[in-house]
Design an enzyme around this catalytic site. Structure first.
Site, PDB file in Angstrom:
ATOM      1  N   ASN A 163       0.809  -1.229   0.000  1.00 45.12           N
ATOM      2  CA  ASN A 163       0.000   0.000   0.000  1.00 45.12           C
ATOM      3  C   ASN A 163       0.836   1.270   0.000  1.00 45.12           C
ATOM      4  O   ASN A 163       0.492   2.248  -0.655  1.00 45.12           O
ATOM      5  CB  ASN A 163      -1.012  -0.020   1.154  1.00 45.12           C
ATOM      6  CG  ASN A 163      -0.351   0.000   2.501  1.00 45.12           C
ATOM      7  OD1 ASN A 163       0.759  -0.506   2.666  1.00 45.12           O
ATOM      8  ND2 ASN A 163      -1.007   0.582   3.476  1.00 45.12           N
TER       9      ASN A 163
ATOM     10  N   GLU B  90       3.831  -4.317  12.510  1.00 45.06           N
ATOM     11  CA  GLU B  90       2.887  -3.231  12.203  1.00 45.06           C
ATOM     12  C   GLU B  90       1.773  -3.858  11.388  1.00 45.06           C
ATOM     13  O   GLU B  90       1.967  -4.170  10.209  1.00 45.06           O
ATOM     14  CB  GLU B  90       3.592  -2.125  11.409  1.00 45.06           C
ATOM     15  CG  GLU B  90       4.723  -1.439  12.145  1.00 45.06           C
ATOM     16  CD  GLU B  90       4.262  -0.616  13.340  1.00 45.06           C
ATOM     17  OE1 GLU B  90       3.048  -0.461  13.552  1.00 45.06           O
ATOM     18  OE2 GLU B  90       5.143  -0.128  14.078  1.00 45.06           O
TER      19      GLU B  90
ATOM     20  N   CYS C 278      -3.356   1.507   6.493  1.00 44.15           N
ATOM     21  CA  CYS C 278      -3.627   0.802   7.751  1.00 44.15           C
ATOM     22  C   CYS C 278      -4.426   1.694   8.701  1.00 44.15           C
ATOM     23  O   CYS C 278      -5.296   1.213   9.420  1.00 44.15           O
ATOM     24  CB  CYS C 278      -2.329   0.338   8.381  1.00 44.15           C
ATOM     25  SG  CYS C 278      -1.111   1.648   8.513  1.00 44.15           S
TER      26      CYS C 278
ATOM     27  N   GLU D 178       7.439   2.328  15.151  1.00 43.50           N
ATOM     28  CA  GLU D 178       8.366   2.822  14.138  1.00 43.50           C
ATOM     29  C   GLU D 178       8.341   4.343  14.209  1.00 43.50           C
ATOM     30  O   GLU D 178       7.423   4.928  14.773  1.00 43.50           O
ATOM     31  CB  GLU D 178       7.951   2.332  12.755  1.00 43.50           C
ATOM     32  CG  GLU D 178       8.223   0.840  12.632  1.00 43.50           C
ATOM     33  CD  GLU D 178       8.024   0.260  11.252  1.00 43.50           C
ATOM     34  OE1 GLU D 178       6.977   0.548  10.651  1.00 43.50           O
ATOM     35  OE2 GLU D 178       8.900  -0.490  10.800  1.00 43.50           O
TER      36      GLU D 178
HETATM   37  P1  NAD Z   1       0.254  -9.265   3.727  1.00 45.43           P
HETATM   38  O1  NAD Z   1       0.316  -9.699   5.153  1.00 45.43           O
HETATM   39  O2  NAD Z   1      -0.476 -10.117   2.765  1.00 45.43           O
HETATM   40  O3  NAD Z   1       1.733  -9.120   3.129  1.00 45.43           O
HETATM   41  C1  NAD Z   1       2.711  -8.288   3.705  1.00 45.43           C
HETATM   42  C2  NAD Z   1       4.091  -8.803   3.318  1.00 45.43           C
HETATM   43  O4  NAD Z   1       4.289 -10.073   3.943  1.00 45.43           O
HETATM   44  C3  NAD Z   1       4.268  -9.033   1.819  1.00 45.43           C
HETATM   45  O5  NAD Z   1       5.579  -8.695   1.439  1.00 45.43           O
HETATM   46  C4  NAD Z   1       4.033 -10.535   1.698  1.00 45.43           C
HETATM   47  O6  NAD Z   1       4.635 -11.091   0.554  1.00 45.43           O
HETATM   48  C5  NAD Z   1       4.673 -11.040   2.979  1.00 45.43           C
HETATM   49  N1  NAD Z   1       4.203 -12.358   3.456  1.00 45.43           N
HETATM   50  C6  NAD Z   1       3.054 -12.996   3.127  1.00 45.43           C
HETATM   51  N2  NAD Z   1       2.999 -14.193   3.762  1.00 45.43           N
HETATM   52  C7  NAD Z   1       4.116 -14.285   4.508  1.00 45.43           C
HETATM   53  C8  NAD Z   1       4.624 -15.282   5.398  1.00 45.43           C
HETATM   54  N3  NAD Z   1       3.973 -16.403   5.639  1.00 45.43           N
HETATM   55  N4  NAD Z   1       5.807 -15.053   6.009  1.00 45.43           N
HETATM   56  C9  NAD Z   1       6.493 -13.887   5.788  1.00 45.43           C
HETATM   57  N5  NAD Z   1       6.060 -12.918   4.953  1.00 45.43           N
HETATM   58  C10 NAD Z   1       4.884 -13.106   4.322  1.00 45.43           C
HETATM   59  O7  NAD Z   1      -0.298  -7.773   3.745  1.00 45.43           O
HETATM   60  P2  NAD Z   1      -0.650  -6.863   2.477  1.00 45.43           P
HETATM   61  O8  NAD Z   1      -1.928  -7.358   1.905  1.00 45.43           O
HETATM   62  O9  NAD Z   1       0.559  -6.745   1.606  1.00 45.43           O
HETATM   63  O10 NAD Z   1      -0.854  -5.426   3.150  1.00 45.43           O
HETATM   64  C11 NAD Z   1      -2.052  -4.970   3.674  1.00 45.43           C
HETATM   65  C12 NAD Z   1      -2.054  -5.110   5.190  1.00 45.43           C
HETATM   66  O11 NAD Z   1      -0.949  -4.393   5.727  1.00 45.43           O
HETATM   67  C13 NAD Z   1      -3.289  -4.513   5.838  1.00 45.43           C
HETATM   68  O12 NAD Z   1      -3.729  -5.378   6.835  1.00 45.43           O
HETATM   69  C14 NAD Z   1      -2.770  -3.213   6.451  1.00 45.43           C
HETATM   70  O13 NAD Z   1      -3.510  -2.733   7.520  1.00 45.43           O
HETATM   71  C15 NAD Z   1      -1.390  -3.618   6.848  1.00 45.43           C
HETATM   72  N6  NAD Z   1      -0.541  -2.443   7.039  1.00 45.43           N
HETATM   73  C16 NAD Z   1      -0.182  -2.079   8.312  1.00 45.43           C
HETATM   74  C17 NAD Z   1       0.595  -0.935   8.528  1.00 45.43           C
HETATM   75  C18 NAD Z   1       0.999  -0.517   9.909  1.00 45.43           C
HETATM   76  O14 NAD Z   1       1.927   0.268  10.029  1.00 45.43           O
HETATM   77  N7  NAD Z   1       0.337  -0.992  10.963  1.00 45.43           N
HETATM   78  C19 NAD Z   1       1.012  -0.168   7.431  1.00 45.43           C
HETATM   79  C20 NAD Z   1       0.614  -0.565   6.154  1.00 45.43           C
HETATM   80  C21 NAD Z   1      -0.150  -1.714   5.962  1.00 45.43           C
END
Ligand code: NAD
Length: 479
Positions: free
Chosen positions: A149, A247, A281, A460
């Site tokens: 995102n 996060e 997020c 962070e």
């Molecule tokens: P996601 O969890 O699907 O993927 C995030 C990252 O993790 C990607 O690089 C993905 O390839 C990797 N990943 C997937 N499975 C994994 C595993 N088993 N082990 C290690 N890595 C793995 O999330 P997304 O769909 O890319 O992003 C959206 C989510 O991120 C939403 O829930 C959003 O709220 C959250 N987000 C949180 C923050 C914050 O600061 N709290 C900021 C931005 C986004």
């Protein structure tokens, strides 16, 4: 086609498995580039490269490290327009938002350069016994796993404190947005970052991400993504006793009291929900409005939403681009279809995929406002990562806070009021890591950011983020 490669040990490399993933423009379906589909071997190779680079990097002075990051920030600013176009093409956000994000990347880098001389130990006299002192050392190889995102900004949040404090890093971008991350990494090399200090491995999370988390040489994992994935990462990291920052997801409430400046609150809700097509997020994901001003507020908000121009982020005057990927698009469509079928809310505007040739190949969805939402609706009970906003009427602050806290998440929250007592009560009682008063969404490099409950662990940004990347050793001396 450029055929971008991974960056390991200062070299551009293909994946060991010789496979590739296509990167697609979410507004047009157009092929942009392909990147290597990394394997476990690639992840291991990147950790080895970071391991080899560690001792030389850790022994450079913080000022030398800051010099390199400053230079990189300067190049990023010079190339802002070109980087923003790349970010929009792979992520979908409007160009103005992409430019803000690229600037944000440079700002975060520069902020941590400014802290380069600030992390040092302490001297502690012990009565009649001597004294102690503490020493802070970098941890070694760290790994960063990031979502799609805000790929540039979140990259900066992770690499800046890690690198300035002398650690080396392996970063895994999200599968749909690796191009900006790879380009930013090559800019850091151009600015003088030694080979192996920052490595980028593209590929599936279950393969590359998990390998990085499990690797014994990785001392720390900073993960941003969904709560479910974060739990899996935490589980794997626990067996290696690794430090983690998580996060994760959020379902931020926005509380509008009857004394709020309604014009400002409407503008806050529009930006809070529809910036980045709702894929933030800390986006406003649930709106609670006092009954006495609800009619007026909703009318104004509905009019504002109808004015939002949806389209290809590269086109001028577009307020909202497409969702980033098919999975996310299908999720939003399914959610709204179910809402309609179960009659769990009244759609005031939006609720459909827009029609016309401009939209036929992209992951577009209309900005949507839903009133009279039932408490069982998924809209109020899941993290809705897209442009759909449920609005709930409440009688007073107590009810608003009770409903706002009725979630497993605790990332952000905002209260809109001119009354200091209401603001104070909201700040005390809302379960959230960050609370905004009369605004929502704003972040800054100097302000700690992170959630509570199932929204994550650790912070962070701000000076405290540095401690996450430093080992504290205590020395006690008897006199
Ligand atoms: P996601 O969890 O699907 O993927 C995030 C990252 O993790 C990607 O690089 C993905 O390839 C990797 N990943 C997937 N499975 C994994 C595993 N088993 N082990 C290690 N890595 C793995 O999330 P997304 O769909 O890319 O992003 C959206 C989510 O991120 C939403 O829930 C959003 O709220 C959250 N987000 C949180 C923050 C914050 O600061 N709290 C900021 C931005 C986004």
């Amino acid at each position: 086609m450029i055929n971008m490669k991974m960056q390991i040990g200062g070299k551009a490399v293909e994946a060991c498995g010789c496979e590739f993933s296509d990167i697609i423009n979410p507004a047009t379906g157009e092929f942009i580039d392909r990147v290597p589909r990394g394997t476990e071997e690639d992840a291991a190779m990147a950790v080895e490269a970071a391991w080899s680079a560690f001792s030389d990097w850790a022994s450079t002075s913080p000022q030398q490290r800051a010099g390199i990051l400053y230079r990189a920030a300067g190049i990023v600013r010079e190339r802002k327009d070109e980087l923003a176009v790349l970010l929009t093409r792979e992520q979908g956000k409007p160009l103005t938002e992409a430019k803000n994000e690229i600037e944000g990347f440079a700002n975060v880098l520069e902020y941590y350069c400014g802290l380069a001389s600030s992390f040092h130990g302490d001297f502690i006299p012990i009565h009649q016994s001597g004294y102690a002192f503490t020493v802070k050392k970098p941890l070694g190889v760290c790994s960063a796993i990031i979502p799609w995102n805000m790929p540039a900004l979140i990259m900066a949040w992770k690499i800046s404190p890690a690198l300035i404090s002398g650690n080396t890093l392996v970063l895994k971008p999200a599968s749909s947005t690796p191009l900006t991350n790879l380009t930013l990494s090559s800019i850091l090399s151009e600015a003088g970052l030694p080979a192996g200090v920052l490595n980028i491995v593209t590929g599936p999370g279950e393969v590359v991400g998990e390998s990085l988390v499990k690797n014994r040489k990785v001392k720390r994992i900073s993960f941003t993504g969904e709560t479910g994935t974060g739990k899996r990462v935490a589980e794997l990291a626990a067996s290696g006793m690794k430090r983690v920052t998580l996060e994760l997801g959020g379902s931020d409430p926005m509380l509008v009291c009857d004394d709020a400046n309604l014009e400002a609150a409407v503008a806050g809700a529009l930006r809070g929900r529809f910036y980045n097509c709702g894929q933030i997020c800390t986006a406003v994901k649930r709106l609670f409005v006092f009954e006495s001003v609800a009619e007026e507020f909703i009318k104004k908000l509905e009019a504002g939403i109808r004015n939002l121009r949806v389209g290809n982020g590269l086109h001028e005057d577009v307020d909202m681009g497409p969702l980033n990927n098919r999975r996310q698009w299908e999720y939003i469509k399914e959610l709204v279809a179910e809402l309609k079928e179960k009659e769990e809310g009244r759609i005031l505007t939006g609720g459909r995929v827009p029609e016309g040739s401009d939209y036929s190949k992209g992951y577009f969805f209309e900005p949507t406002l839903v009133a009279d939402v039932s408490e069982e609706s998924r809209l109020l009970n899941e993290e809705v990562f897209g442009p759909v906003l449920p609005v709930v009427r409440v009688k007073d602050l107590d009810e608003a806070i009770e409903k706002a806290n009725n979630t497993c998440y605790g990332l952000g929250a905002s209260i809109w009021t001119k009354n200091i007592d209401r603001a104070r009560i909201g700040c005390e009682r809302l379960n959230a890591g960050i609370i905004w008063l009369n605004q929502h969404l704003k972040v800054a490099p100097e302000v700690p950011f992170g959630g509570t409950r199932e929204s994550g662990i650790g912070k962070e940004n701000g000076p405290d983020a540095l401690s996450e990347y430093l080992d504290l050793k205590t020395v006690m001396l008897k006199t």
